[in-house]
Design a protein around this motif. Structure first.
Motif, PDB file in Angstrom:
ATOM      1  N   ASN A 549      16.663  -0.664 -14.510  1.00  0.00           N
ATOM      2  CA  ASN A 549      15.505   0.190 -14.774  1.00  0.00           C
ATOM      3  C   ASN A 549      15.145   1.037 -13.556  1.00  0.00           C
ATOM      4  O   ASN A 549      14.594   2.133 -13.683  1.00  0.00           O
ATOM      5  CB  ASN A 549      14.301  -0.662 -15.188  1.00  0.00           C
ATOM      6  N   VAL A 550      15.432   0.539 -12.342  1.00  0.00           N
ATOM      7  CA  VAL A 550      15.149   1.316 -11.136  1.00  0.00           C
ATOM      8  C   VAL A 550      16.132   2.482 -11.010  1.00  0.00           C
ATOM      9  O   VAL A 550      15.832   3.482 -10.359  1.00  0.00           O
ATOM     10  CB  VAL A 550      15.212   0.401  -9.895  1.00  0.00           C
ATOM     11  N   LEU A 551      17.281   2.342 -11.632  1.00  0.00           N
ATOM     12  CA  LEU A 551      18.274   3.422 -11.610  1.00  0.00           C
ATOM     13  C   LEU A 551      17.648   4.728 -12.085  1.00  0.00           C
ATOM     14  O   LEU A 551      17.862   5.785 -11.493  1.00  0.00           O
ATOM     15  CB  LEU A 551      19.465   3.040 -12.491  1.00  0.00           C
ATOM     16  N   TYR A 552      16.853   4.671 -13.135  1.00  0.00           N
ATOM     17  CA  TYR A 552      16.238   5.882 -13.683  1.00  0.00           C
ATOM     18  C   TYR A 552      15.140   6.405 -12.767  1.00  0.00           C
ATOM     19  O   TYR A 552      14.902   7.614 -12.696  1.00  0.00           O
ATOM     20  CB  TYR A 552      15.696   5.593 -15.079  1.00  0.00           C
ATOM     21  N   ILE A 553      14.482   5.492 -12.033  1.00  0.00           N
ATOM     22  CA  ILE A 553      13.459   5.924 -11.079  1.00  0.00           C
ATOM     23  C   ILE A 553      14.101   6.718  -9.948  1.00  0.00           C
ATOM     24  O   ILE A 553      13.648   7.811  -9.580  1.00  0.00           O
ATOM     25  CB  ILE A 553      12.700   4.699 -10.519  1.00  0.00           C
ATOM     26  N   VAL A 554      15.192   6.153  -9.390  1.00  0.00           N
ATOM     27  CA  VAL A 554      15.883   6.827  -8.297  1.00  0.00           C
ATOM     28  C   VAL A 554      16.475   8.153  -8.759  1.00  0.00           C
ATOM     29  O   VAL A 554      16.398   9.165  -8.049  1.00  0.00           O
ATOM     30  CB  VAL A 554      16.991   5.924  -7.720  1.00  0.00           C
ATOM     31  N   SER A 555      17.032   8.167  -9.964  1.00  0.00           N
ATOM     32  CA  SER A 555      17.607   9.416 -10.472  1.00  0.00           C
ATOM     33  C   SER A 555      16.527  10.471 -10.660  1.00  0.00           C
ATOM     34  O   SER A 555      16.764  11.661 -10.434  1.00  0.00           O
ATOM     35  CB  SER A 555      18.365   9.167 -11.777  1.00  0.00           C
ATOM     36  N   ALA A 556      15.310  10.023 -11.069  1.00  0.00           N
ATOM     37  CA  ALA A 556      14.211  10.977 -11.218  1.00  0.00           C
ATOM     38  C   ALA A 556      13.831  11.571  -9.865  1.00  0.00           C
ATOM     39  O   ALA A 556      13.535  12.775  -9.756  1.00  0.00           O
ATOM     40  CB  ALA A 556      13.004  10.275 -11.850  1.00  0.00           C
ATOM     41  N   ILE A 557      13.825  10.735  -8.825  1.00  0.00           N
ATOM     42  CA  ILE A 557      13.525  11.238  -7.474  1.00  0.00           C
ATOM     43  C   ILE A 557      14.600  12.232  -7.031  1.00  0.00           C
ATOM     44  O   ILE A 557      14.296  13.275  -6.440  1.00  0.00           O
ATOM     45  CB  ILE A 557      13.427  10.054  -6.490  1.00  0.00           C
ATOM     46  N   LYS A 560      14.123  15.534  -8.747  1.00  0.00           N
ATOM     47  CA  LYS A 560      13.015  16.273  -8.124  1.00  0.00           C
ATOM     48  C   LYS A 560      13.499  16.939  -6.836  1.00  0.00           C
ATOM     49  O   LYS A 560      13.147  18.104  -6.560  1.00  0.00           O
ATOM     50  CB  LYS A 560      11.859  15.319  -7.834  1.00  0.00           C
ATOM     51  N   LEU A 561      14.313  16.214  -6.060  1.00  0.00           N
ATOM     52  CA  LEU A 561      14.870  16.793  -4.831  1.00  0.00           C
ATOM     53  C   LEU A 561      15.711  18.034  -5.123  1.00  0.00           C
ATOM     54  O   LEU A 561      15.593  19.063  -4.450  1.00  0.00           O
ATOM     55  CB  LEU A 561      15.740  15.763  -4.109  1.00  0.00           C
ATOM     56  N   THR A 562      16.574  17.933  -6.119  1.00  0.00           N
ATOM     57  CA  THR A 562      17.465  19.057  -6.431  1.00  0.00           C
ATOM     58  C   THR A 562      16.677  20.273  -6.892  1.00  0.00           C
ATOM     59  O   THR A 562      17.031  21.408  -6.566  1.00  0.00           O
ATOM     60  CB  THR A 562      18.489  18.658  -7.505  1.00  0.00           C
ATOM     61  N   ARG A 563      15.595  20.046  -7.660  1.00  0.00           N
ATOM     62  CA  ARG A 563      14.763  21.180  -8.082  1.00  0.00           C
ATOM     63  C   ARG A 563      14.128  21.855  -6.873  1.00  0.00           C
ATOM     64  O   ARG A 563      14.090  23.089  -6.781  1.00  0.00           O
ATOM     65  CB  ARG A 563      13.676  20.709  -9.059  1.00  0.00           C
ATOM     66  N   SER A 570      12.526  22.835   2.977  1.00  0.00           N
ATOM     67  CA  SER A 570      13.166  22.552   4.260  1.00  0.00           C
ATOM     68  C   SER A 570      14.508  21.872   4.069  1.00  0.00           C
ATOM     69  O   SER A 570      15.352  21.891   4.964  1.00  0.00           O
ATOM     70  CB  SER A 570      12.256  21.665   5.121  1.00  0.00           C
ATOM     71  N   ILE A 571      14.692  21.238   2.909  1.00  0.00           N
ATOM     72  CA  ILE A 571      15.986  20.626   2.587  1.00  0.00           C
ATOM     73  C   ILE A 571      16.890  21.714   2.018  1.00  0.00           C
ATOM     74  O   ILE A 571      16.627  22.249   0.943  1.00  0.00           O
ATOM     75  CB  ILE A 571      15.822  19.481   1.583  1.00  0.00           C
ATOM     76  N   LYS A 572      17.931  22.054   2.749  1.00  0.00           N
ATOM     77  CA  LYS A 572      18.787  23.168   2.371  1.00  0.00           C
ATOM     78  C   LYS A 572      20.016  22.736   1.573  1.00  0.00           C
ATOM     79  O   LYS A 572      20.619  23.559   0.890  1.00  0.00           O
ATOM     80  CB  LYS A 572      19.252  23.922   3.626  1.00  0.00           C
ATOM     81  N   GLN A 573      20.353  21.444   1.652  1.00  0.00           N
ATOM     82  CA  GLN A 573      21.593  21.018   0.985  1.00  0.00           C
ATOM     83  C   GLN A 573      21.552  19.513   0.731  1.00  0.00           C
ATOM     84  O   GLN A 573      20.973  18.756   1.518  1.00  0.00           O
ATOM     85  CB  GLN A 573      22.803  21.370   1.859  1.00  0.00           C
ATOM     86  N   LEU A 574      22.150  19.105  -0.391  1.00  0.00           N
ATOM     87  CA  LEU A 574      22.240  17.690  -0.747  1.00  0.00           C
ATOM     88  C   LEU A 574      23.686  17.353  -1.082  1.00  0.00           C
ATOM     89  O   LEU A 574      24.328  18.042  -1.874  1.00  0.00           O
ATOM     90  CB  LEU A 574      21.346  17.370  -1.948  1.00  0.00           C
ATOM     91  N   SER A 588      22.461  14.028 -12.244  1.00  0.00           N
ATOM     92  CA  SER A 588      22.978  15.394 -12.348  1.00  0.00           C
ATOM     93  C   SER A 588      22.456  16.141 -13.560  1.00  0.00           C
ATOM     94  O   SER A 588      22.704  17.335 -13.704  1.00  0.00           O
ATOM     95  CB  SER A 588      24.515  15.367 -12.391  1.00  0.00           C
ATOM     96  N   TYR A 589      21.727  15.425 -14.443  1.00  0.00           N
ATOM     97  CA  TYR A 589      21.207  16.074 -15.653  1.00  0.00           C
ATOM     98  C   TYR A 589      19.969  16.861 -15.273  1.00  0.00           C
ATOM     99  O   TYR A 589      18.921  16.308 -14.924  1.00  0.00           O
ATOM    100  CB  TYR A 589      20.874  15.017 -16.703  1.00  0.00           C
ATOM    101  N   GLN A 590      20.062  18.200 -15.337  1.00  0.00           N
ATOM    102  CA  GLN A 590      18.979  19.058 -14.876  1.00  0.00           C
ATOM    103  C   GLN A 590      18.594  20.073 -15.944  1.00  0.00           C
ATOM    104  O   GLN A 590      19.452  20.735 -16.521  1.00  0.00           O
ATOM    105  CB  GLN A 590      19.414  19.831 -13.613  1.00  0.00           C
ATOM    106  N   GLY A 591      17.304  20.167 -16.202  1.00  0.00           N
ATOM    107  CA  GLY A 591      16.802  21.232 -17.073  1.00  0.00           C
ATOM    108  C   GLY A 591      17.454  21.283 -18.431  1.00  0.00           C
ATOM    109  O   GLY A 591      17.761  22.361 -18.933  1.00  0.00           O
ATOM    110  N   GLY A 592      17.703  20.115 -19.040  1.00  0.00           N
ATOM    111  CA  GLY A 592      18.295  20.102 -20.374  1.00  0.00           C
ATOM    112  C   GLY A 592      19.782  20.354 -20.380  1.00  0.00           C
ATOM    113  O   GLY A 592      20.356  20.638 -21.428  1.00  0.00           O
TER     114      GLY A 592
END
Length: 753
Positions: A549-557, A560-563, A570-574, A588-592
C-alpha cells in the motif's frame, strides 16, 4: 542537467560498458535486481571515486549541478549510527512576497543559464569548426614533413613531436621576417646537408695548385719547324746538300781528331777540309743546334715537374675518402696529358739528333687547364666545406632557417587560406567567449543574491511539519519528527511517550521516513544559502522493504515531483531506478497516459553472462498493463488478423463495460438509437463471441479483412453512443475531441457500415 554518462570496467559493466545518451528531465530506468542500477546511482553520487576511473559524465553546457542521490548508502549515511538527523532548510516560513522575489530572481537566473547554454552551444560549434580547420591544416603540414623528413630530419628535431607542434612551427616561421634568409632549391639544401648534418665536420686540406709553367712556350717555339743546315757558299756545301747528309756530316764532325776520316778511317782529312767543314757548320748552325738541345732538355724537366705534381695529386685524392675532386675526369685528362708529353718528347729528341728535321709538337695547354680547373673546382668545394666546419654553429643556424623557409614555401597557399579562415573563426570565438564570461559573472552575482535572500528566509521547522503531516496522512502515527535537543538545526525521531524511536523502527518505517526526508531535502537544503540551488535527483528503488500500500504513496510523491520538474522548479532532472514493475507503472503514469512526453525517456537495464547492457525506448513506456496491450493489438492490427481481433474486442468490452461498468449486452445495444444500428451492434457481439471461442467455418472460403474493419467501426460506436468516446480515443492514441451529440467529430474516424 546531465546530458549523458558512461559506465565501464566496474561491477557488471565490462570494458566496453554502456553509454546513456539523450537524457531528458524525467528518466525512468527499469531493471531486475543485480543488473547494475545501484552502480549507476553510486557513480552519480561519487563520480570521483577511484573505482569509477573508467566512467564519465557529461553535463549540458558543461554546467554541473548539485546531485542528490537516494539509495541504500543515503539511508545508511543519514539514519544509521546517530539519533540526530541533519535539518533541512526550506522557504516554508517566508512570506508570499519574499517567495515571489526569490522566484523572480530564480527565473532571471534560469534565463541567464538558458542564454549561457545557447551561447556555449554556439561556442562549442565554433571551437569544433576551428578544430576541424586546424586538423586539416595540420595534415597538410605533416604531409610536407613526411615528404622531406629523410633529408632534413636532424634540423627539424624539436618541432616534430606531434602534428600540432610541427604546424605551430610552420605558422611561426611564416610570420617571421625571413627576407635575409636565402631561398634555396632542394638540391642545394641536400648538398649543404651532407656537410652539416651528422657529426661535427672537420676541415679538409686544399689541393696544391700548379705553379706557373712555360710548357706552352716550349711547345709553340718556332725552332721545331726550323730547318737547321750549314752555309751554302762553301765548296763542300753542294755535295752535302746533294747527298742530303747534313745531319750525318754534322754528327761525324764531332769525331774528327786528326787526319783520319771518321767515316772511311783513311788519312784523307787535311786542314783545308777541316776549314771547309768549320765554314759549313758555322756559329749560326751551332747556336741553333744547341738551342734545340737546350729546349728539349728544359721541356723534359718541366714535363717531369708537372707530371710529378699532377700524379701526386691523383695518388693522394684516390686514397682520400672525403675527396672533392672529380677523379674520373682528372684521370682522363691526366692520361691524355701523359701521352702527349711522351710523344712530344720523343719527337724533340729526334730533332736534337737531326736538327734539319721539321717537327710538329702537340699543344697540351687544354689538358693542363682542364686539370687545373678540376683542382680549382675541388678547392672551391673544400673552401665551402671548411667555412661550414669553421663556423659550424652559425652555419647550422643559417641552414635551419633556409630549410624552414623552403618548407614554408611548399605550403604557402594553404597557410594563407588557413590564416584567413581561422582568423574569422577565432574572432567569433573570442567574441562569444567574452559574452559567456560576462554573463557568467552575472550568474554568479545573481546566484549569490538568491542565496543571501534564501538565507534570511529559511528555517528547518517547515520540513519537520511537512514530514509529520505526511506520516500522519499515510497512517504512520506511532512516531514523529521533532527538533533535536542536542544539536541545533537537527531532527530526532520520537515515540508518543518521548522515547527516541530510530533504533526501534522497522526496516519499512526507516525506508519510508528516509524517503520523506530525502523529498524534503530535494526541495530544500542542508544549508540556508543552498535552498534555491538547482539540483538533479537520482532515486534508486525507493520502495524497497515497503508494504504494497505504501508503494502507491511513494509513486504519488514521484508523480508530484515529475509534474513540478516539467512545470519548472529547482529540481531540473530526475533519474529513477527500480526493479518493481508495478511501481514503475504507477510512477510513470502521468496525466492519464502511461507513455511519456518529449520531456520523458524510458530505459531497460539487462544483464546476460554477468554483463550489463541498456536499451533506450525514448518516450515509449516499455512497461504496459494487460489492458493496454489489448488496445495496442487493435491499434496495431494488420490485414488478416481478425481471429485475434475478435477475442481482443470481447475482452475489452467485458473489462470496461461489464466488469467495471456493470453493463450487460442489452445495455450496450440499447445505446444505439435505430433498430438498424442495434442490429449491427448485436452482430458485433455475436461476431466477437463466436470468433473468440472457435475458428470461423469460412476461413478458407472468403477473406474476412473487410468485415474486420466494418466491426472495428461498430466497436468504436459502442464507446461513442455510451458517452465514452474519450476513453476510446485515449487508448487508441487519437486526439481527444469534445462529444456534444451522438456524432463522431474526430478527424479520420472510421465510418460505421
Amino acid at each position: 542537467m546531465i546530458e549523458s554518462y558512461e559506465l565501464k570496467s566496474v561491477a557488471s559493466y565490462d570494458a566496453v560498458g554502456i553509454k546513456v545518451t539523450g537524457l531528458k528531465p524525467i528518466n525512468f530506468f527499469y531493471g531486475a535486481n543485480g543488473c547494475g542500477k545501484t552502480t549507476s546511482s553510486n557513480y552519480l553520487a561519487q563520480p570521483f571515486n577511484e573505482k569509477f576511473t573508467q566512467c564519465s559524465v557529461r553535463w549540458v553546457a558543461d554546467q554541473a549541478l548539485k546531485t542528490l542521490v537516494y539509495n541504500k548508502e543515503f539511508r545508511e549515511a543519514n539514519f544509521v549510527g546517530s539519533n540526530d538527523i541533519a535539518g533541512v532548510f526550506s522557504l516554508g516560513q517566508a512570506s508570499a512576497e519574499e517567495i515571489a522575489l526569490i522566484q523572480s530572481k530564480k527565473e532571471e537566473l534560469d534565463n541567464f543559464n538558458q542564454q549561457q547554454k545557447q551561447q556555449k552551444t554556439t561556442l562549442d560549434g565554433k571551437e569544433s569548426e576551428l578544430e576541424k580547420q586546424t586538423a586539416n591544416f595540420q595534415n597538410v603540414c605533416w604531409a610536407v614533413y613526411k615528404q622531406y623528413q629523410d633529408d632534413f630530419n636532424q634540423v627539424l628535431k624539436g618541432s616534430i613531436g606531434s602534428k600540432k607542434a610541427f604546424m605551430n612551427k610552420v605558422i611561426t616561421e611564416s610570420n617571421a621576417d625571413r627576407s635575409l634568409v636565402e631561398l634555396k632549391e632542394h638540391a642545394s639544401l641536400l648538398n649543404k646537408a651532407e656537410t652539416l648534418l651528422g657529426e661535427r665536420p672537420s676541415t679538409f686540406p686544399r689541393i696544391p695548385l700548379v705553379t706557373s709553367t712555360n710548357i706552352s712556350g716550349y711547345e709553340q717555339n718556332d725552332i721545331w719547324e726550323k730547318v737547321i743546315v750549314g752555309k751554302s757558299n762553301v765548296d763542300i756545301a753542294a755535295l752535302i746538300t746533294h747527298l742530303n747528309s747534313n745531319d750525318w756530316v754534322s754528327m761525324g764532325q764531332q769525331f774528327i781528331e786528326d787526319e783520319t776520316c771518321p767515316f772511311c778511317q783513311k788519312e784523307t782529312i787535311d786542314n783545308d777540309f777541316k776549314a771547309q767543314l768549320g765554314a759549313f757548320f758555322d756559329e749560326t748552325f751551332v747556336e741553333n743546334s744547341q738551342r734545340v738541345s737546350l729546349f728539349e732538355q728544359s721541356y723534359k724537366k718541366e714535363v717531369d715537374r708537372l707530371l710529378n705534381h699532377f700524379e701526386q695529386i691523383q695518388q693522394t685524392e684516390k686514397s682520400n675518402p672525403d675527396s672533392k675532386l672529380d677523379i674520373d675526369g682528372y684521370d682522363n685528362f691526366l692520361s691524355i696529358l701523359q701521352s702527349k708529353f711522351k710523344s712530344n718528347h720523343l719527337i724533340m729528341c729526334s730533332k736534337v739528333e737531326k736538327v734539319s728535321m721539321q717537327i710538329d709538337i702537340d699543344d697540351t695547354h687544354i689538358e693542363i687547364e682542364e686539370l687545373i680547373a678540376l683542382i680549382a673546382t675541388a678547392n672551391i668545394t673544400i673552401n665551402s666545406h671548411n667555412q661550414l666546419a669553421t663556423n659550424y654553429d652559425s652555419e647550422i643556424s643559417t641552414f635551419t632557417a633556409e630549410v624552414w623557409r623552403f618548407l614554408v614555401v611548399q605550403v604557402k597557399t594553404e597557410i594563407a587560406e588557413y590564416k584567413k579562415k581561422s582568423k574569422g573563426t577565432s574572432k567569433a570565438i573570442a567574441g562569444i567567449s567574452k559574452l559567456v564570461k560576462k554573463r557568467q559573472l552575472g550568474i554568479v552575482a545573481l546566484d549569490a543574491e538568491i542565496k543571501e535572500l534564501s538565507k534570511n528566509m529559511t528555517s528547518v521547522q517547515p520540513a519537520v511539519d511537512e514530514i509529520n503531516r505526511m506520516l500522519k496522512a499515510y497512517g504512520f502515527t506511532n512516531f514523529s519528527i521533532v527538533p533535536s535537543t542536542v544539536l541545533p538545526n537537527h531532527y530526532s525521531i520520537e515515540r508518543e511517550n518521548g522515547d527516541l524511536a530510530l533504533a526501534t523502527l522497522s526496516e519499512g518505517e526507516v525506508t519510508f521516513i528516509t524517503f520523506l526526508y530525502f523529498i524534503q531535502l530535494a526541495n530544500g537544503a542542508l544549508t540556508q544559502e543552498s535552498v534555491t540551488e538547482d539540483r538533479v535527483l537520482v532515486i534508486d528503488d525507493p520502495i524497497s522493504s515497503l508494504d504494497s500500500n505504501v508503494l502507491y504513496i511513494v509513486s504519488a510523491i514521484i508523480k508530484k515531483l515529475t509534474r513540478e520538474i516539467k512545470e519548472g522548479s529547482s529540481i531540473k532532472q530526475l533519474l529513477l531506478f527500480t526493479h518493481n514493475v508495478y511501481f514503475h507503472k504507477e510512477a510513470s503514469y502521468q496525466g492519464g497516459r502511461s507513455n511519456g512526453c518529449n520531456k520523458t525517456h524510458f530505459w531497460i537495464l539487462r544483464k546476460a553472462n554477468n554483463i550489463t547492457s541498456i536499451q533506450p525506448y525514448n518516450d515509449k513506456n516499455p512497461i504496459s498493463s494487460s489492458y493496454e496491450l489489448l488496445w495496442r493489438e487493435i491499434k496495431d492490427r494488420k490485414p488478416g488478423s481478425s481471429i485475434t481481433i475478435q477475442n481482443t474486442m470481447r475482452r475489452i468490452l467485458e473489462n470496461y463495460f461489464k466488469i467495471l461498468g456493470d453493463f450487460s449486452d442489452e445495455d450496450i445495444v440499447e445505446k444505439f438509437e435505430s433498430v438498424e444500428e442495434q442490429q449491427i451492434c448485436r452482430s458485433l457481439l455475436y461476431w466477437i463471441n463466436d470468433g473468440s471461442h472457435c475458428l470461423p467455418d469460412d476461413l478458407f472460403i472468403q477473406e474476412v479483412g473487410d468485415s474486420t474493419e466494418q466491426f472495428v467501426g461498430v466497436f468504436k460506436n459502442v464507446f461513442n453512443y455510451s458517452g465514452h468516446l474519450a476513453h476510446y480515443q485515449m487508448m487508441m492514441g487519437e486526439e481527444v475531441t469534445i462529444q456534444t451529440s451522438n456524432v463522431i467529430t474526430i478527424e479520420n474516424a472510421t465510418e460505421v457500415a
